[in-house]
Design a protein around this motif. Structure first.
Motif, PDB file in Angstrom:
ATOM      1  N   ASP A 128       0.794  -1.226   0.430  1.00 47.16           N
ATOM      2  CA  ASP A 128      -0.082   0.183  -0.246  1.00 47.16           C
ATOM      3  C   ASP A 128       1.059   1.876   0.389  1.00 47.16           C
ATOM      4  O   ASP A 128       1.682   1.528   0.560  1.00 47.16           O
ATOM      5  CB  ASP A 128      -0.926   0.179   1.524  1.00 47.16           C
ATOM      6  CG  ASP A 128      -1.415   1.074   1.455  1.00 47.16           C
ATOM      7  OD1 ASP A 128      -2.449   1.319   1.606  1.00 47.16           O
ATOM      8  OD2 ASP A 128      -1.474   2.340   0.478  1.00 47.16           O
ATOM      9  N   LEU A 137      -2.363  -6.279  -0.973  1.00 43.34           N
ATOM     10  CA  LEU A 137      -3.527  -5.026  -2.257  1.00 43.34           C
ATOM     11  C   LEU A 137      -3.904  -6.550  -3.250  1.00 43.34           C
ATOM     12  O   LEU A 137      -2.828  -6.445  -4.370  1.00 43.34           O
ATOM     13  CB  LEU A 137      -3.243  -3.929  -2.944  1.00 43.34           C
ATOM     14  CG  LEU A 137      -3.151  -2.413  -1.017  1.00 43.34           C
ATOM     15  CD1 LEU A 137      -2.678  -1.334  -1.511  1.00 43.34           C
ATOM     16  CD2 LEU A 137      -4.399  -3.063  -0.580  1.00 43.34           C
ATOM     17  N   ASP A 142      -9.186  -3.632  -4.393  1.00 47.53           N
ATOM     18  CA  ASP A 142      -8.007  -2.900  -3.864  1.00 47.53           C
ATOM     19  C   ASP A 142      -7.630  -2.091  -5.345  1.00 47.53           C
ATOM     20  O   ASP A 142      -7.939  -0.480  -5.355  1.00 47.53           O
ATOM     21  CB  ASP A 142      -7.352  -4.076  -3.198  1.00 47.53           C
ATOM     22  CG  ASP A 142      -7.713  -4.306  -2.522  1.00 47.53           C
ATOM     23  OD1 ASP A 142      -8.737  -4.403  -1.919  1.00 47.53           O
ATOM     24  OD2 ASP A 142      -6.692  -5.284  -2.443  1.00 47.53           O
ATOM     25  N   LYS A 145     -10.058  -0.049  -7.152  1.00 46.89           N
ATOM     26  CA  LYS A 145     -10.396   0.763  -6.995  1.00 46.89           C
ATOM     27  C   LYS A 145      -9.954   1.912  -6.866  1.00 46.89           C
ATOM     28  O   LYS A 145      -9.816   3.222  -6.824  1.00 46.89           O
ATOM     29  CB  LYS A 145     -10.702   0.264  -5.526  1.00 46.89           C
ATOM     30  CG  LYS A 145     -12.127   2.027  -4.494  1.00 46.89           C
ATOM     31  CD  LYS A 145     -12.583   0.591  -3.462  1.00 46.89           C
ATOM     32  CE  LYS A 145     -13.579   1.079  -2.557  1.00 46.89           C
ATOM     33  NZ  LYS A 145     -13.061   2.846  -1.720  1.00 46.89           N
TER      34      LYS A 145
END
Ligand SMILES: C[C@H](N[C@H](C(=O)O)[C@@H]1CCCN1C(=O)[C@@H](N)CC(=O)O)C(=O)N1CCC[C@H]1C(=O)O
Ligand SMILES: [Zn+2]
Length: 634
Positions: A128, A137, A142, A145
């Motif tokens: 991340d 992720l 993830d 998005k």
């Protein structure tokens, strides 16, 4: 039927051929069901056990294909004399063995390479940006998005770069061996290379030229849209990052591959004071679930008098991401070759974009249902592009404000020229932006298979195409250590891609034909333009579509196209007609802002040398003999 002794010799041959093909088809379908089930088990739960079972089943299925092919070969010289074209076409298709022609150890290696590349892609995770210690992720949901919602230039760059680091870069060597084995298989089938073998289902020796012609007709519209979006992104991110005349940085376009720019609609909307057409908020506030999204799509098919989903579909499909295991989340539709088991596997998010994807996948299932009575070799699209178009055609109706109002996802429709432009822009951000991408994937792969693009140039040839056709650039300089094509599902997944480019052209031809049948479109009636048409509840339209789908691949695709649309050729003028109002508006708007149409740069986007990593950063290091891929203008 007539007793044997009175039949002529040719009638006897035909009878024997029919029985021979039927027997092969029954056995072939059984073998197909077994192989597909193990493939499903692997794709929906990636474990060593499922990988082994899949590998074994693939080899066993290849054994069957080779046995069937050898039995078909015994009919050589005879089947060509048959009078029934339906029988001859079956023999024609069964004469191509495919990758099963490889020696067993090569086939085992080939299959394992594809499974290995798919596993790397489907299980890749990155750290991340905001919390570098959290490294779990995944692409869905993830990273998808973040690309959709983040407007943080550096966060987007991190996600874009690290995804490619953990996918493409890790399968570059697999792909080298894969290409060699693929070409070996193609040659064993009488093709020069795998690219030629992939084009076989299009049954046209002018196909590549026809595609180039379609792109030439569509490129001007793409360039106008590109210039307009570049201005909007310049306003958002500033001229340093998005220059006036340069390519657009690829990570700012709302999508991991810049293949669909729909998610930056909020940055590009021409008339912001009009109601937004992205109904994701309404879907969430109305408590939509993935199940509801699939039922909504099924209702549309049923309203057209097409076939509803069988019980097995709802029983066995996976429509939400299962927790606690690795799986292939990339959405897909499955035909289990037994005329009753059909499934979709999709890690569905409650968004409008995923509602469109639901229709796309359901379109595949509907095609499977419509042709399930045909012999196996005909249980395919008239050409692969047709299969990709079915769901999208329905989605063209579903996406109209009129339809969204009808199903309660919009509570008002403004019917005025500005609202029209907003709608057409939102459609163009997914339909027009896709065209160069849909075209270039296999432009790149055909050159790789044919050897025109050498292994040491793979990544820079990719960025050459990405620059020339899409007018985009990587946010950080690339090298031949990278393998960015491998960061897109269909490359490790080994799925041909030109089918999507074909689909994005013919789906508008299908749409127009169905809209005429539904009485929703009249070229002479300005109140019924093509982009406002919604065919739902039109059984005339549904029956016409069903008649074409029921043919499967039993007729050549120009004939199937003619049955539905009256024409035998792919025709880009229909998609341009659909977007005509927008094209005029974009040209005026770009003119008004003095926008430069096209792109140019003297930046080195990709270096054939391995870029020396400096302590400071990766970009900015001018390599010794970098390959300039951005020199020319578009
Ligand atoms: C999301 C969609 N997944 C594919 C599809 O549905 O075509 C999957 C993976 C590859 C083939 N496939 C199938 O399901 C086939 N079994 C269908 C069939 O041939 O019967 C996809 O990849 N798309 C949709 C828009 C553009 C493209 C993309 O996302 O780039
Ligand atoms: Zn598809």
């Amino acid at each position: 039927h007539t007793p044997d002794h009175v039949r002529t010799e040719s009638e006897q041959l035909e009878e024997d051929a029919r029985n021979f093909l039927h027997e092969l088809d029954v056995k072939g379908s059984e073998e197909c069901t077994v192989a597909t089930m193990t493939s499903w088990n692997y794709a929906s739960d990636i474990t060593e056990k499922h990988k082994k079972e899949k590998a074994a089943a693939e080899l066993k299925y290849a054994e069957w294909e080779k046995e069937a092919w050898e039995r078909v070969r015994k009919w050589n010289g005879k089947w060509e004399t048959l009078s029934d074209p339906y029988l001859k076409r079956q023999f024609k298709f069964m004469s191509i063995l495919g990758t099963a022609a490889l020696p067993k150890h090569d086939l085992e290696k080939y299959n394992n390479l594809v499974t290995e590349m798919s596993t790397v892609y489907s299980t890749a995770k990155i750290c991340d940006y905001k919390n570098p210690r959290s490294c779990k992720l995944e692409l869905e949901p993830d990273l998808t998005k973040i690309l959709r919602t983040s407007r943080d230039y550096d966060e987007l760059e991190h996600v874009w770069k690290m995804w490619r680091y953990n996918t493409g870069r890790r399968i570059r060597d697999h792909y080298k061996l894969f290409v060699r084995l693929a070409n070996k298989a193609a040659k064993l089938n009488g093709f020069d290379n795998m690219g030629d073998m992939w084009l076989y289902p299009y049954e046209s020796d002018t196909f590549r030229d026809d595609l180039a012609e379609l792109w030439q007709q569509l490129n001007p519209l793409y360039q106008q849209l590109h210039a307009y979006v570049r201005r909007k992104l310049r306003q958002k991110y500033g001229e340093h990052y998005v220059t006036r005349r340069g390519p657009i940085p690829a990570h700012l376009l709302g999508n991991m591959w810049a293949q669909n720019w729909g998610h930056i609609y909020d940055l590009a909307i021409p008339f912001p004071h009009k109601a937004s057409l992205d109904v994701t908020p309404q879907m969430v506030s109305k408590g939509y679930t993935p199940r509801r999204m699939f039922e909504l799509s099924e209702e549309f098919f049923v309203s057209l008098n097409l076939t509803r989903m069988p019980p097995e579909f709802w029983q066995h499909s996976i429509i939400e991401k299962p927790q606690g295991r690795d799986l292939v989340c990339h959405a897909s539709a499955w035909d289990f070759c037994n005329a009753k088991d059909f499934r979709i596997k999709q890690c569905t998010d409650v968004t409008m974009n995923d509602l469109i994807t639901v229709h796309h996948e359901m379109g595949h299932i509907e095609y499977y249902l419509q042709y399930k009575h045909l012999p196996g070799v005909f249980r395919n699209g008239a050409n692969p592009g047709f299969h990709e178009a079915v769901g999208d055609v329905l989605a063209l109706s579903v996406s109209t404000p009129k339809h969204l109002l009808k199903i309660g996802l919009l509570n008002e429709v403004q019917d005025d020229p500005e609202a029209d432009i907003n709608f057409l822009l939102s459609m163009a951000l997914s339909k027009i932006t896709f065209l160069p991408f849909g075209y270039l994937i296999d432009l790149w792969r055909w050159d790789v298979f044919s050897g025109k693009t050498l292994e040491n140039d793979w990544n820079c040839a990719w960025w050459d195409l990405r620059y020339k056709l899409q007018g985009i650039k990587p946010p950080v300089q690339r090298s031949e250590y990278d393998f960015d094509p491998g960061a897109k599902y269909h490359i490790p997944g080994n799925t041909p891609y030109i089918r999507y480019f074909v689909s994005f052209v013919v789906q508008f031809q299908f749409h127009k034909a169905l809209c005429i049948k539904a009485g929703e479109y009249d070229p002479l009636d300005p109140s019924k333009p093509l982009h406002k048409c919604d065919i739902d509840h039109s059984t005339e339209a549904g029956n016409a579509l069903g008649d074409m789908l029921q043919l499967g691949s039993s007729k050549e695709w120009p004939e199937a196209l003619e049955i539905l649309t009256g024409t035998r050729k792919m025709d880009a003028s229909v998609i341009r007609e659909y977007f005509k109002p927008l094209e005029l508006w974009l040209a005026k708007d770009n003119e008004r802002h003095g926008e430069f149409i096209g792109w140019e740069t003297d930046e080195i986007l990709c270096t054939s040398e391995v870029v020396k990593k400096t302590a400071k950063s990766e970009e900015g290091v001018a390599a010794s003999d970098g390959v300039v891929v951005g020199g020319g203008s578009a």
